[in-house]
Design a protein around this motif. Structure first.
Motif, PDB file in Angstrom:
ATOM      1  N   VAL A  78     -60.266 -32.692   1.746  1.00 56.04           N
ATOM      2  CA  VAL A  78     -60.327 -31.764   3.162  1.00 56.04           C
ATOM      3  C   VAL A  78     -61.519 -30.706   2.581  1.00 56.04           C
ATOM      4  O   VAL A  78     -62.279 -30.507   3.634  1.00 56.04           O
ATOM      5  CB  VAL A  78     -59.101 -30.977   3.505  1.00 56.04           C
TER       6      VAL A  78
ATOM      7  N   VAL B 221     -55.657 -33.929  -2.372  1.00 54.22           N
ATOM      8  CA  VAL B 221     -55.845 -33.878  -0.903  1.00 54.22           C
ATOM      9  C   VAL B 221     -56.707 -32.692  -0.242  1.00 54.22           C
ATOM     10  O   VAL B 221     -57.591 -32.789   0.486  1.00 54.22           O
ATOM     11  CB  VAL B 221     -54.335 -34.001   0.104  1.00 54.22           C
ATOM     12  N   ALA B 222     -56.301 -31.408  -0.911  1.00 50.71           N
ATOM     13  CA  ALA B 222     -56.950 -30.525  -0.555  1.00 50.71           C
ATOM     14  C   ALA B 222     -58.474 -30.432  -0.836  1.00 50.71           C
ATOM     15  O   ALA B 222     -59.429 -30.021   0.102  1.00 50.71           O
ATOM     16  CB  ALA B 222     -56.549 -29.157  -1.283  1.00 50.71           C
TER      17      ALA B 222
ATOM     18  N   ALA C  15     -54.267 -27.774   4.184  1.00 50.27           N
ATOM     19  CA  ALA C  15     -55.769 -27.657   3.927  1.00 50.27           C
ATOM     20  C   ALA C  15     -56.844 -27.684   5.148  1.00 50.27           C
ATOM     21  O   ALA C  15     -57.782 -27.126   5.146  1.00 50.27           O
ATOM     22  CB  ALA C  15     -56.212 -28.698   3.189  1.00 50.27           C
ATOM     23  N   LEU C  16     -56.128 -28.495   6.292  1.00 50.36           N
ATOM     24  CA  LEU C  16     -56.793 -28.529   7.458  1.00 50.36           C
ATOM     25  C   LEU C  16     -56.873 -27.004   7.791  1.00 50.36           C
ATOM     26  O   LEU C  16     -58.012 -26.679   8.658  1.00 50.36           O
ATOM     27  CB  LEU C  16     -56.478 -29.544   8.301  1.00 50.36           C
TER      28      LEU C  16
ATOM     29  N   LEU D  85     -57.372 -39.589   9.720  1.00 51.47           N
ATOM     30  CA  LEU D  85     -57.241 -39.496   8.328  1.00 51.47           C
ATOM     31  C   LEU D  85     -55.972 -40.074   7.868  1.00 51.47           C
ATOM     32  O   LEU D  85     -54.928 -40.109   8.260  1.00 51.47           O
ATOM     33  CB  LEU D  85     -56.996 -38.089   7.954  1.00 51.47           C
TER      34      LEU D  85
ATOM     35  N   ARG E  88     -47.524 -35.354   0.904  1.00 52.67           N
ATOM     36  CA  ARG E  88     -49.148 -35.635   1.291  1.00 52.67           C
ATOM     37  C   ARG E  88     -49.442 -35.073   2.533  1.00 52.67           C
ATOM     38  O   ARG E  88     -50.658 -34.317   2.810  1.00 52.67           O
ATOM     39  CB  ARG E  88     -49.423 -36.713   0.914  1.00 52.67           C
ATOM     40  N   ARG E  89     -48.695 -35.082   3.554  1.00 49.75           N
ATOM     41  CA  ARG E  89     -49.120 -34.582   4.682  1.00 49.75           C
ATOM     42  C   ARG E  89     -49.160 -33.362   5.000  1.00 49.75           C
ATOM     43  O   ARG E  89     -49.990 -32.530   5.646  1.00 49.75           O
ATOM     44  CB  ARG E  89     -47.896 -35.248   5.971  1.00 49.75           C
TER      45      ARG E  89
ATOM     46  N   PHE F 160     -53.353 -40.245   4.787  1.00 52.19           N
ATOM     47  CA  PHE F 160     -52.875 -39.359   3.605  1.00 52.19           C
ATOM     48  C   PHE F 160     -52.152 -40.290   2.695  1.00 52.19           C
ATOM     49  O   PHE F 160     -51.905 -39.638   1.609  1.00 52.19           O
ATOM     50  CB  PHE F 160     -52.165 -37.957   3.924  1.00 52.19           C
TER      51      PHE F 160
ATOM     52  N   LEU G  55     -52.106 -31.845   3.346  1.00 55.18           N
ATOM     53  CA  LEU G  55     -53.272 -32.090   4.504  1.00 55.18           C
ATOM     54  C   LEU G  55     -53.200 -31.150   5.392  1.00 55.18           C
ATOM     55  O   LEU G  55     -54.281 -30.593   5.822  1.00 55.18           O
ATOM     56  CB  LEU G  55     -52.936 -33.589   4.744  1.00 55.18           C
TER      57      LEU G  55
END
Length: 153
Positions: free
Chosen positions: A136, A132-133, A63-64, A122, A56-57, A124, A60
């Protein structure tokens, strides 16, 4: 859930204060952790949880970089949260826009006596990696609206 190691007298004092502060401990969670420790399943459980959190991290972070490349952050080595800094963005105003598109975070000032106005935390942990994406992407959309609505300097 946690544990404490130290002098028995100090632990007893802390346990008494904790019992006075809380209505009741989460006995179900305590029972689950006890059973995991007793059965030897704790190590396997930690591997499963750590793998899921790492995935998940990583999603994330990717995506960031893609959707909010101006964001500044340190990739967390563990835990459940990522602290994010954005230049000249009011995180509380951003939160209002984010909620409108179905995402949320905790604004930086909620963690500080002073500062943090352009920061956010945030989480996650509760979000499946497959979602997740999209979260974001929605946050980036909210950021665009927050910047458009911000008063001119």
């Amino acid at each position: 859930m946690g544990y404490l190691v130290g002098p028995a007298g100090q632990i007893a004092t802390l346990a008494k204060r904790a019992n006075e502060q809380y209505i009741s401990p989460n006995m179900l969670a305590e029972s689950i952790v006890f059973e995991l420790c007793r059965s030897g399943g704790l190590d396997e459980n930690l591997k499963v949880v750590n793998t899921a959190l790492r995935e998940r991290r990583d999603v994330l972070v990717e995506a960031l970089h893609k959707h909010i490349p101006e964001a500044e952050f340190v990739i967390p080595a563990g835990g459940y949260f990522l602290w994010l800094d954005l230049k000249d963005v009011d995180s509380r105003a951003l939160l209002t826009h984010a909620k409108r598109v179905g995402v949320t975070f905790v604004a930086g000032p909620d963690f500080m006596l002073e500062g943090g106005s352009s920061s956010l935390r945030l989480s996650f942990a509760p979000v499946p990696a497959s979602e997740v994406a999209e979260g974001v992407r929605r946050l980036a959309q909210a950021l665009e609206r927050a910047v458009e609505d911000a008063p001119a300097p």
